[in-house]
Design an enzyme around this catalytic site. Structure first.
Site, PDB file in Angstrom:
ATOM      1  N   CYS A   1      -0.695   5.609 -45.810  1.00 59.99           N
ATOM      2  CA  CYS A   1       0.206   6.622 -45.210  1.00 59.99           C
ATOM      3  C   CYS A   1       0.846   7.541 -46.419  1.00 59.99           C
ATOM      4  O   CYS A   1      -0.350   8.401 -46.914  1.00 59.99           O
ATOM      5  CB  CYS A   1       1.141   6.062 -44.506  1.00 59.99           C
TER       6      CYS A   1
ATOM      7  N   ARG B   1      -1.159  16.432 -43.187  1.00 64.55           N
ATOM      8  CA  ARG B   1       0.053  15.671 -43.171  1.00 64.55           C
ATOM      9  C   ARG B   1       0.737  15.568 -41.648  1.00 64.55           C
ATOM     10  O   ARG B   1       0.434  16.652 -41.040  1.00 64.55           O
ATOM     11  CB  ARG B   1       0.965  16.407 -44.091  1.00 64.55           C
TER      12      ARG B   1
ATOM     13  N   HIS C   1      -0.451   1.612 -41.586  1.00 66.27           N
ATOM     14  CA  HIS C   1       0.259   0.408 -42.407  1.00 66.27           C
ATOM     15  C   HIS C   1      -0.121  -1.139 -42.129  1.00 66.27           C
ATOM     16  O   HIS C   1       0.316  -1.498 -41.036  1.00 66.27           O
ATOM     17  CB  HIS C   1       1.779   0.671 -42.119  1.00 66.27           C
TER      18      HIS C   1
ATOM     19  N   GLU D   1       0.518  -3.512 -43.340  1.00 63.32           N
ATOM     20  CA  GLU D   1       1.464  -4.576 -43.691  1.00 63.32           C
ATOM     21  C   GLU D   1       2.126  -4.824 -42.444  1.00 63.32           C
ATOM     22  O   GLU D   1       3.304  -5.685 -42.302  1.00 63.32           O
ATOM     23  CB  GLU D   1       2.370  -4.109 -44.734  1.00 63.32           C
TER      24      GLU D   1
HETATM   25  N1  GLN Z   1       5.159  11.417 -42.934  1.00 63.06           N
HETATM   26  C1  GLN Z   1       5.179  11.043 -44.142  1.00 63.06           C
HETATM   27  C2  GLN Z   1       4.697  12.092 -45.255  1.00 63.06           C
HETATM   28  O1  GLN Z   1       4.288  13.033 -44.677  1.00 63.06           O
HETATM   29  C3  GLN Z   1       4.158   9.762 -44.244  1.00 63.06           C
HETATM   30  C4  GLN Z   1       4.911   8.876 -43.349  1.00 63.06           C
HETATM   31  C5  GLN Z   1       4.495   7.489 -43.836  1.00 63.06           C
HETATM   32  O2  GLN Z   1       4.171   6.862 -44.823  1.00 63.06           O
HETATM   33  N2  GLN Z   1       4.522   6.425 -42.749  1.00 63.06           N
HETATM   34  O3  GLN Z   1       4.954  11.848 -46.349  1.00 63.06           O
END
Ligand code: GLN
EC number: 3.5.1.2
Length: 164
Positions: free
Chosen positions: A54, A81, A144, A146
């Protein structure tokens, strides 16, 4: 001993790096303030196995399409993003991951990968968008792993570490 414990036990701290989810802007700022930015970039460029989830994906991306910032830029991917909108756009799904099969995927204000160069290889797509990719020693997922019980992706990264 569980598979997860085995995997962790046989992996030494300096064998690989996981850049977790969070807020890429904060993580990028901290990497610089703590003097970790250049050492991490060099270690990754020199072949250290790295797994970015992420926000970690955003930190490794060469370019973030809808953001002026870029960070380590070690992976030849263009990321979008907050690609699914804000917190309410978080979701769970299951999709095919190359070489593994169907895996659970939890997305939290996640990016996706808008483009990969010929150096990087997509490993999973959801609704036509790339959500996991690999480029040599670098692995990224927009979701994610995890947050679900499946250990397949943890094992995939442990194998990258073991085979480096
Ligand atoms: N929205 C976050 C970012 O742009 C990432 C979100 C996440 O790691 N769950 O940094």
């Amino acid at each position: 001993m569980s598979d997860k414990a085995n995997c962790i036990k046989s992996t030494r701290f300096e064998d690989g790096l996981i850049i977790p989810g969070g807020e890429s802007t904060v993580q990028g700022k901290l990497l610089k303030e703590l003097g970790l930015f250049e050492p991490f970039k060099k270690m990754i460029e020199n072949g250290l196995p790295v797994f970015g989830t992420c926000a970690g994906l955003l930190l490794l991306a060469d370019k973030i399409n809808n953001d002026d910032s870029s960070y380590l830029q070690t992976m030849d991917i263009v990321a979008e993003r907050n690609a699914y909108g804000r917190q309410l756009g978080s979701f769970y799904t299951e999709a095919d991951f190359k070489g593994i099969g169907t895996v659970p995927m939890t997305f939290i204000r996640a990016p996706y990968i808008k483009a990969v160069s010929e150096k990087a290889r997509p490993l999973a797509t959801v609704d036509g968008h790339i959500v996991a990719a690999r480029q040599g020693n670098q692995l990224v997922t927009a979701f994610h792993p995890e947050l679900n019980d499946s250990l397949h992706i943890h094992k995939y990264f442990c194998d990258m570490v073991a085979n480096q």
